[in-house]
Motif scaffolding. Structure first.
Motif, PDB file in Angstrom:
ATOM      1  N   ARG A   8       0.842  -1.194   0.000  1.00  0.00           N
ATOM      2  CA  ARG A   8       0.000   0.000   0.000  1.00  0.00           C
ATOM      3  C   ARG A   8       0.873   1.238   0.000  1.00  0.00           C
ATOM      4  N   SER A   9       0.331   2.339  -0.486  1.00  0.00           N
ATOM      5  CA  SER A   9       1.070   3.596  -0.570  1.00  0.00           C
ATOM      6  C   SER A   9       1.052   4.304   0.786  1.00  0.00           C
ATOM      7  N   LEU A  10       1.929   5.291   0.918  1.00  0.00           N
ATOM      8  CA  LEU A  10       1.944   6.086   2.142  1.00  0.00           C
ATOM      9  C   LEU A  10       0.634   6.843   2.311  1.00  0.00           C
ATOM     10  N   GLU A  11       0.064   7.281   1.190  1.00  0.00           N
ATOM     11  CA  GLU A  11      -1.200   8.013   1.249  1.00  0.00           C
ATOM     12  C   GLU A  11      -2.314   7.125   1.806  1.00  0.00           C
ATOM     13  N   GLU A  12      -2.339   5.868   1.358  1.00  0.00           N
ATOM     14  CA  GLU A  12      -3.346   4.937   1.866  1.00  0.00           C
ATOM     15  C   GLU A  12      -3.133   4.659   3.350  1.00  0.00           C
ATOM     16  N   GLY A  13      -1.874   4.491   3.738  1.00  0.00           N
ATOM     17  CA  GLY A  13      -1.578   4.259   5.141  1.00  0.00           C
ATOM     18  C   GLY A  13      -1.976   5.440   6.010  1.00  0.00           C
ATOM     19  N   LEU A  14      -1.715   6.656   5.528  1.00  0.00           N
ATOM     20  CA  LEU A  14      -2.076   7.854   6.290  1.00  0.00           C
ATOM     21  C   LEU A  14      -3.593   7.984   6.406  1.00  0.00           C
ATOM     22  N   ALA A  15      -4.302   7.649   5.340  1.00  0.00           N
ATOM     23  CA  ALA A  15      -5.773   7.706   5.383  1.00  0.00           C
ATOM     24  C   ALA A  15      -6.324   6.713   6.405  1.00  0.00           C
ATOM     25  N   ALA A  67      -3.950  -1.661  15.605  1.00  0.00           N
ATOM     26  CA  ALA A  67      -4.855  -2.703  15.138  1.00  0.00           C
ATOM     27  C   ALA A  67      -5.289  -2.445  13.699  1.00  0.00           C
ATOM     28  N   ALA A  68      -5.577  -1.193  13.359  1.00  0.00           N
ATOM     29  CA  ALA A  68      -6.062  -0.870  12.025  1.00  0.00           C
ATOM     30  C   ALA A  68      -4.994  -1.032  10.962  1.00  0.00           C
ATOM     31  N   LEU A  69      -3.749  -0.746  11.319  1.00  0.00           N
ATOM     32  CA  LEU A  69      -2.671  -0.762  10.338  1.00  0.00           C
ATOM     33  C   LEU A  69      -1.889  -2.070  10.341  1.00  0.00           C
ATOM     34  N   GLY A  70      -2.267  -3.001  11.197  1.00  0.00           N
ATOM     35  CA  GLY A  70      -1.579  -4.284  11.207  1.00  0.00           C
ATOM     36  C   GLY A  70      -0.129  -4.171  11.590  1.00  0.00           C
ATOM     37  N   SER A  71       0.177  -3.401  12.616  1.00  0.00           N
ATOM     38  CA  SER A  71       1.571  -3.120  12.968  1.00  0.00           C
ATOM     39  C   SER A  71       2.090  -3.960  14.119  1.00  0.00           C
ATOM     40  N   THR A  72       1.434  -5.080  14.410  1.00  0.00           N
ATOM     41  CA  THR A  72       1.953  -5.935  15.471  1.00  0.00           C
ATOM     42  C   THR A  72       3.136  -6.769  15.003  1.00  0.00           C
ATOM     43  N   ASP A  73       3.365  -6.859  13.707  1.00  0.00           N
ATOM     44  CA  ASP A  73       4.479  -7.637  13.166  1.00  0.00           C
ATOM     45  C   ASP A  73       5.105  -6.857  12.010  1.00  0.00           C
TER      46      ASP A  73
END
Length: 294
Positions: A247-254, A275-281
């Motif tokens: 995914r792009s940075l823009e999508e991640g920021l949104a 939780a929303a960004l899947g950042s546990t791993d």
């Protein structure tokens, strides 16, 4: 009858046309000779396995040393903590793959004049070199901020430091002062993702003042100011939170903005965005700082 290897009696035969150092071994089974082929493949496989094991052990050791260095430098708080006019929560998630521990760092510190120094940064690369760069920049900024110089001047000095000491690397940083009396944030940035402001039910990224990555050029830096209200929440983060290969940075920021909207509790907002960004791993380090204005 148990096979007896005639090769032990120096009766091996050369193996024409066989590769990999193959030999024909003559065995005696039931009183007759049987030809069998042996190669060095087993030995080679064992050698490759040994090399892989050593590499894995070396990577694990580098990761351990890098994590220990970061833990010695970064104050990792277990829960919320207070600063003048602010309630803060910090989460630092090292990369989980191999030794890809990076150079993410932050500062939340009260200065002698009563202002609060707020900063977050990311040194390019991974491993010990990135961790050393993180230590250098974080220490330099903490020392320079004692002078009370404006944020854009601080970043100019950090840029000079990167060009002089570590010219082959770049780094991003956002740095500013929070004045608890006026509730004003004055900040500058060098190629770093903008802070997110959560106010009421809405969330939006702040418009960043001009500034390129440290080490990427000699252009100057600008600053911006923002008046904050009681109950406002600022979310500072490194790009590992919003950047992914798929995914792009823009999508991640949104996604980040949507997940944080309406949440003013620092601990809850960090849990929601992770939780929303899947950042546990994560594939990269992730550092998140949530600051609620009191």
């Amino acid at each position: 009858m148990t096979s007896e290897i005639i090769a032990s009696l120096a009766q091996t035969e050369p193996s024409a046309g066989l590769s990999g150092g193959a030999v024909v071994v003559v065995c005696a089974e039931g009183g007759r000779k049987v030809r069998r082929t042996a190669t060095r493949r087993a030995a080679d496989a064992g050698g490759h396995a040994s090399d892989s094991t050593r590499l894995a052990e070396a990577l694990a050791q580098e990761r351990h040393v890098t994590l220990e260095l970061q833990r010695a430098i970064l104050p990792l708080h277990e829960g919320p903590f207070d600063l003048p006019g602010l309630r803060a929560v910090v989460r630092y998630l090292p990369a989980s793959r191999d030794s890809r521990v990076g150079g993410d760092w932050y500062i939340t510190a009260e200065l002698p004049g009563g202002h609060v120094l707020i900063a977050i940064g990311d040194v390019g690369g991974h491993g010990l070199a990135a961790a050393a760069g993180m230590a250098r920049l974080r220490g330099a900024l903490a020392g320079l901020a004692i002078t009370g110089s404006p944020p854009q001047r601080l970043l100019g000095w950090l840029n000079d430091l990167v060009h002089h000491v570590d010219p082959e690397h770049t780094a991003s940083v956002m740095a500013g002062y929070f004045d608890p009396r006026s509730r004003t944030l004055t900040w500058a940035q060098a190629g770093h993702p903008p802070p997110l402001l959560v106010r009421g039910e809405e969330a939006r990224p702040l418009t960043p003042p001009a500034g390129i990555l440290l080490g990427a050029g000699r252009d100057g830096y600008q600053e911006a100011s923002l008046f904050l209200e009681p109950g406002d929440l600022l979310l500072l983060y490194s790009d590992g939170l919003i950047e992914r290969r798929d995914r792009s940075l823009e999508e991640g920021l949104a996604t980040l903005t949507s997940a944080a909207a309406g949440i003013s509790d620092p601990g809850q907002v960090i849990a929601a965005v992770l939780a929303a960004l899947g950042s546990t791993d994560p594939e990269d380090d992730t550092c998140v700082v949530a600051l609620r204005v009191l």
